[in-house]
Design an enzyme around this catalytic site. Structure first.
Site, mmCIF file in Angstrom:
data_model
loop_
_atom_site.group_PDB
_atom_site.id
_atom_site.type_symbol
_atom_site.label_atom_id
_atom_site.label_comp_id
_atom_site.label_asym_id
_atom_site.label_seq_id
_atom_site.Cartn_x
_atom_site.Cartn_y
_atom_site.Cartn_z
ATOM 1 N N SER A 171 53.843 6.386 45.948
ATOM 2 C CA SER A 171 54.976 7.019 45.279
ATOM 3 C C SER A 171 55.715 7.877 46.299
ATOM 4 C CB SER A 171 54.500 7.888 44.105
ATOM 5 O OG SER A 171 53.701 8.972 44.565
ATOM 6 N N GLY A 172 56.748 8.575 45.846
ATOM 7 C CA GLY A 172 57.385 9.607 46.641
ATOM 8 C C GLY A 172 57.996 9.150 47.953
ATOM 9 N N GLY B 18 56.691 8.018 50.786
ATOM 10 C CA GLY B 18 56.216 6.764 51.360
ATOM 11 C C GLY B 18 56.859 5.561 50.706
ATOM 12 N N SER C 74 55.947 19.555 57.615
ATOM 13 C CA SER C 74 56.511 20.248 56.450
ATOM 14 C C SER C 74 57.128 21.550 56.908
ATOM 15 C CB SER C 74 55.408 20.537 55.420
ATOM 16 O OG SER C 74 55.842 21.456 54.438
ATOM 17 N N TYR D 287 46.842 23.943 53.443
ATOM 18 C CA TYR D 287 47.896 22.939 53.556
ATOM 19 C C TYR D 287 48.835 23.272 54.709
ATOM 20 C CZ TYR D 287 52.015 20.150 52.346
ATOM 21 O OH TYR D 287 53.076 19.290 52.393
#
Length: 254
Positions: free
Chosen positions: A16-17, A19, A142, A155
């Site tokens: 999903s998303g 990728g 990120s 993260y």
């Protein structure tokens, strides 16, 4: 002709998303895209949707947990058998979980380090024997690598390390003209982000507070990240390596 005609690409984390959107964009430019994920039904659905569009390229589903080295070996066995090479690697697979300092568990550390760091290292390392000179590696970092957000210790640490991988590996692979760059998305509207934020009330609150801090005044869309990946994957990026490309609406810049 597409920008990636005749090329083979590996995109991890494609159920999903980001990728999924990236696999579609690369296939639209003529690439054969080996798309990985851990959720078989969702992965197969994404690949089926891509191939139903009759694009110049195609998508191939490979069930794969990047934290499992045997799965990565199986992935690259398929790449070797079907394409014989890999011209583009988008190491996108990643997970996140919030935990305030004082509440971080060993399982949190092992899970995020295993997928985000170990998975990224071996996704790229195991691709190298199949990569021709002049290939492109894109690592998904990120804005968390540059900014501090509460309850995101582990993260954020993994994403900062991934940003550094781009520096280190671009130096190591310069002799082969393999370009390595980091892509750092900001808040992108994906299923994964919604899951991380919580239920409808938390999502509404997130939108109200976060969007107000984004100079462009909205969340990003997966297709906008996919466009940036295409740029880094293509020959248009022939003189860029070791850098970090932000796709963040300006939130980490202004």
């Amino acid at each position: 002709m597409g920008q990636l005609d005749g090329k083979a690409a590996v995109v991890t984390g494609g159920s999903s998303g980001l990728g999924a959107a990236t696999a579609e964009r690369l296939a639209s430019e003529g690439a054969t895209v080996f798309l990985t994920g851990r959720r078989e039904a969702e992965l197969e659905s994404v690949v089926s949707d891509i191939n139903a569009q009759n694009l110049d390229g195609e998508a191939i589903a490979v069930l794969c947990d990047v934290a499992q080295l045997g799965d990565l070996d199986r992935l690259y066995d398929q790449v070797r058998e079907r394409s014989g090479r890999v011209d583009v690697v988008f190491a996108n697979a990643g997970v996140g979980r919030t935990a305030a300092l004082g509440e971080i568990s060993e399982e949190d550390v092992d899970w995020m380090f295993g997928i985000n760091l170990k998975g990224t290292v071996f996704t790229v390392q195991k691709a190298l024997p199949l990569m021709p000179d002049g290939a492109s590696v894109i690592l998904c970092s990120s804005i968390n690598a540059s900014k501090g957000f509460a309850a995101m210790t582990i993260y954020s640490a993994t994403k900062a390390a991934i940003r550094n991988f781009a520096r280190t590996w671009s130096a190591e692979l310069a002799g082969r003209r393999i370009r390595v760059n980091a892509l750092s998305p900001g808040p992108i509207e994906t299923v994964g982000l919604r899951r991380l934020v919580g239920g409808p009330e938390q999502w509404a609150e997130y939108n109200a507070t976060v969007v107000a801090s984004i100079p462009l005044g909205r969340l990003g869309q997966p297709k906008e990240v996919a466009a940036a990946v295409l740029f880094l994957a293509s020959d248009e990026n022939s003189f860029i390596t070791g850098t970090e490309l932000f796709v963040d609406g300006g939130i980490a810049q202004v």
